[in-house]
Design an enzyme around this catalytic site. Structure first.
Site, PDB file in Angstrom:
ATOM      1  N   ASN A 195       4.869   6.004   3.631  1.00  7.57           N
ATOM      2  CA  ASN A 195       4.148   6.658   2.536  1.00  7.57           C
ATOM      3  C   ASN A 195       3.930   8.149   2.718  1.00  7.57           C
ATOM      4  O   ASN A 195       3.291   8.794   1.891  1.00  7.57           O
ATOM      5  CB  ASN A 195       2.797   5.959   2.334  1.00  7.57           C
ATOM      6  CG  ASN A 195       2.978   4.490   1.987  1.00  7.57           C
ATOM      7  OD1 ASN A 195       3.811   4.155   1.155  1.00  7.57           O
ATOM      8  ND2 ASN A 195       2.228   3.627   2.645  1.00  7.57           N
ATOM      9  N   THR A 196       4.440   8.710   3.817  1.00  9.90           N
ATOM     10  CA  THR A 196       4.463  10.157   4.019  1.00  9.90           C
ATOM     11  C   THR A 196       5.925  10.582   4.038  1.00  9.90           C
ATOM     12  O   THR A 196       6.650  10.216   4.963  1.00  9.90           O
ATOM     13  CB  THR A 196       3.773  10.550   5.337  1.00  9.90           C
ATOM     14  OG1 THR A 196       2.399  10.169   5.287  1.00  9.90           O
ATOM     15  CG2 THR A 196       3.873  12.049   5.574  1.00  9.90           C
ATOM     16  N   ASN A 204       0.834  -1.202   0.000  1.00 11.81           N
ATOM     17  CA  ASN A 204       0.000   0.000   0.000  1.00 11.81           C
ATOM     18  C   ASN A 204       0.867   1.250   0.000  1.00 11.81           C
ATOM     19  O   ASN A 204       1.954   1.269   0.579  1.00 11.81           O
ATOM     20  CB  ASN A 204      -0.971  -0.007   1.190  1.00 11.81           C
ATOM     21  CG  ASN A 204      -0.413   0.726   2.396  1.00 11.81           C
ATOM     22  OD1 ASN A 204      -0.499   1.953   2.487  1.00 11.81           O
ATOM     23  ND2 ASN A 204       0.173  -0.028   3.327  1.00 11.81           N
ATOM     24  N   PHE A 210      -1.898   8.106   4.325  1.00  7.11           N
ATOM     25  CA  PHE A 210      -2.713   8.677   5.410  1.00  7.11           C
ATOM     26  C   PHE A 210      -4.002   9.313   4.870  1.00  7.11           C
ATOM     27  O   PHE A 210      -4.418  10.388   5.318  1.00  7.11           O
ATOM     28  CB  PHE A 210      -1.921   9.737   6.188  1.00  7.11           C
ATOM     29  CG  PHE A 210      -0.973   9.209   7.225  1.00  7.11           C
ATOM     30  CD1 PHE A 210      -0.809   7.849   7.440  1.00  7.11           C
ATOM     31  CD2 PHE A 210      -0.223  10.088   8.002  1.00  7.11           C
ATOM     32  CE1 PHE A 210       0.075   7.375   8.404  1.00  7.11           C
ATOM     33  CE2 PHE A 210       0.659   9.629   8.966  1.00  7.11           C
ATOM     34  CZ  PHE A 210       0.811   8.266   9.159  1.00  7.11           C
ATOM     35  N   SER A 263       5.093   5.151   9.023  1.00 10.18           N
ATOM     36  CA  SER A 263       4.558   4.897   7.689  1.00 10.18           C
ATOM     37  C   SER A 263       5.592   5.297   6.651  1.00 10.18           C
ATOM     38  O   SER A 263       6.169   6.386   6.726  1.00 10.18           O
ATOM     39  CB  SER A 263       3.276   5.694   7.454  1.00 10.18           C
ATOM     40  OG  SER A 263       2.908   5.636   6.088  1.00 10.18           O
ATOM     41  N   LYS A 301       4.385   3.338  17.387  1.00 13.76           N
ATOM     42  CA  LYS A 301       4.480   2.369  16.297  1.00 13.76           C
ATOM     43  C   LYS A 301       5.748   2.616  15.507  1.00 13.76           C
ATOM     44  O   LYS A 301       5.960   3.712  14.975  1.00 13.76           O
ATOM     45  CB  LYS A 301       3.254   2.464  15.383  1.00 13.76           C
ATOM     46  CG  LYS A 301       3.188   1.334  14.351  1.00 13.76           C
ATOM     47  CD  LYS A 301       1.824   1.237  13.718  1.00 13.76           C
ATOM     48  CE  LYS A 301       1.719  -0.009  12.837  1.00 13.76           C
ATOM     49  NZ  LYS A 301       0.351  -0.200  12.303  1.00 13.76           N
ATOM     50  N   ASN A 349       5.457  -1.611  11.639  1.00 14.03           N
ATOM     51  CA  ASN A 349       4.715  -1.147  10.485  1.00 14.03           C
ATOM     52  C   ASN A 349       5.157  -1.930   9.244  1.00 14.03           C
ATOM     53  O   ASN A 349       5.901  -2.904   9.343  1.00 14.03           O
ATOM     54  CB  ASN A 349       4.961   0.358  10.295  1.00 14.03           C
ATOM     55  CG  ASN A 349       3.758   1.089   9.739  1.00 14.03           C
ATOM     56  OD1 ASN A 349       3.096   0.593   8.841  1.00 14.03           O
ATOM     57  ND2 ASN A 349       3.478   2.273  10.254  1.00 14.03           N
TER      58      ASN A 349
END
Length: 351
Positions: free
Chosen positions: A171-172, A106, A110, A169, A214, A243
């Site tokens: 993805n940021t 993925n 967010f 994450s 996390k 994560n």
């Protein structure tokens, strides 16, 4: 059985569309009070979890179905990640099934409806009970990400069983830099201060929710030691390990080259090792929540024995359905009896 019949049809759909249909189905379920089995209760961070099997953040980003998930037999669920302002996330497509690998990639970014929308839902369910953690994040275009976490903490603390600070994450852009020692110390100081301020303003005598952190699986030994030391100093409630990964073990799917975080079966080996690493680095002083590649009771039991007090699922439900949590809980009960443990806590870290 229903999921097994529906799975072939669901897998013909775009992954994100199928996920949204799953959420719609859960919304349609009648309310069921969470069940409790004394043998599987786990006490950590001042909370009593009915069982150690939870739903990881990312499944219910906007706090739409926490009670439906608890009613399916999960011991807890974690909503989010939620940011102060609504955020569209990354361009679609951004969610990919790697069927041959029992995995998911993925790069959602967010995507969520923002803090106010989630807060309205959480207020509406207030008083229903059950352990509902709230995973908080920062907006991608924020000028002050530390302040975003403080804002989310003040907003959500009175309605959270625990707060999960998500700095891992992939993805940021730049988010994982907050795992660096100095930045992490500043962040947690702001979060703790905001939590205490929010609870003081709430009045009465509500217990302040513990703060969980996390972390990513893609950490060097020095990073692990620094995070463990800070977690102990700041008296965190738990570390969530871990994560998604930016690494790419041997994968068979044609989606293997997609950018984003990899979860599911290929993450299992790395995630188990990180639990062992953090168990050693913390000396067992901080409870661990094991996440990544858990798809069966055997997987869950192995993660508990490696050092996890709790475990979380998400990607495995894509392949095994929403009844997986209840099946794992029953399997854990059998394993406890087989090996002579009277509680989950007795088995933690006995690998």
């Amino acid at each position: 059985m229903l999921f097994r019949l529906m799975r072939p049809a669901l897998f013909t759909l775009d992954s994100e569309l199928a996920h949204n249909l799953a959420l719609a189905g859960l919304k349609a379920l009648p309310y069921r009070k969470p069940c409790t089995v004394a043998a599987t209760q786990v006490d950590i961070a001042g909370l009593t979890f009915p069982n150690p099997v939870g739903v990881a953040a990312g499944f219910d980003k906007n706090a739409e179905v926490p009670d439906a998930l608890l009613g399916l037999g999960f011991g807890f669920t974690e909503v989010g990640s939620i940011t102060p302002l609504p955020q569209a996330g990354n361009p679609k497509p951004r969610l990919f099934r790697l069927v041959e690998d029992n995995a998911v990639i993925n790069r959602m970014g967010f995507n969520n409806e923002g803090g106010e929308a989630a807060l309205a839902r959480l207020k509406a369910r207030s008083g229903r009970g059950g352990i509902v953690g709230i995973n908080i994040g920062a907006n991608k275009d924020s000028d002050d990400r530390l302040n975003d976490y403080a804002v989310m903490t003040r907003m959500m603390a009175p309605y959270a069983s625990y707060l999960a600070v998500n700095i891992s994450s992939p993805n940021t852009p730049g988010l994982r830099a907050l795992q660096d020692e100095s930045a992490l110390t500043d962040l947690l100081d702001q979060v703790m201060a905001a939590r205490d301020e929010a609870m003081s303003e709430a009045g009465g005598d509500p217990a302040a929710p513990p703060v969980f952190l996390k972390v990513a699986p893609d950490l060097e030994p020095a990073d692990i030691d620094a995070i463990a030391r800070i977690a102990i100093e700041k008296q965190l409630g738990a570390l969530i390990v871990s994560n998604t990964t930016i690494s790419r073990p041997d994968l068979r799917s044609h989606h293997a080259g997609e950018a984003g975080g990899l979860s599911g079966a290929p993450l299992k080996g790395l995630a188990v090792q990180r639990v062992r690493d953090f168990r050693k680095a913390t000396g067992g002083e901080i409870p661990l929540v094991g996440v990544g590649g858990i798809a069966s009771a055997d997987d869950a039991w192995a993660r508990i024995k490696a050092g996890s007090s709790l475990i979380q699922l998400y990607s495995a439900m894509v392949y095994e359905g929403p009844g997986l949590g209840a099946r794992i809980v029953k399997g854990l009960e059998r394993m406890m009896k087989r090996e002579g443990y009277s509680s989950i806590a007795e088995a933690v870290g006995t690998e």
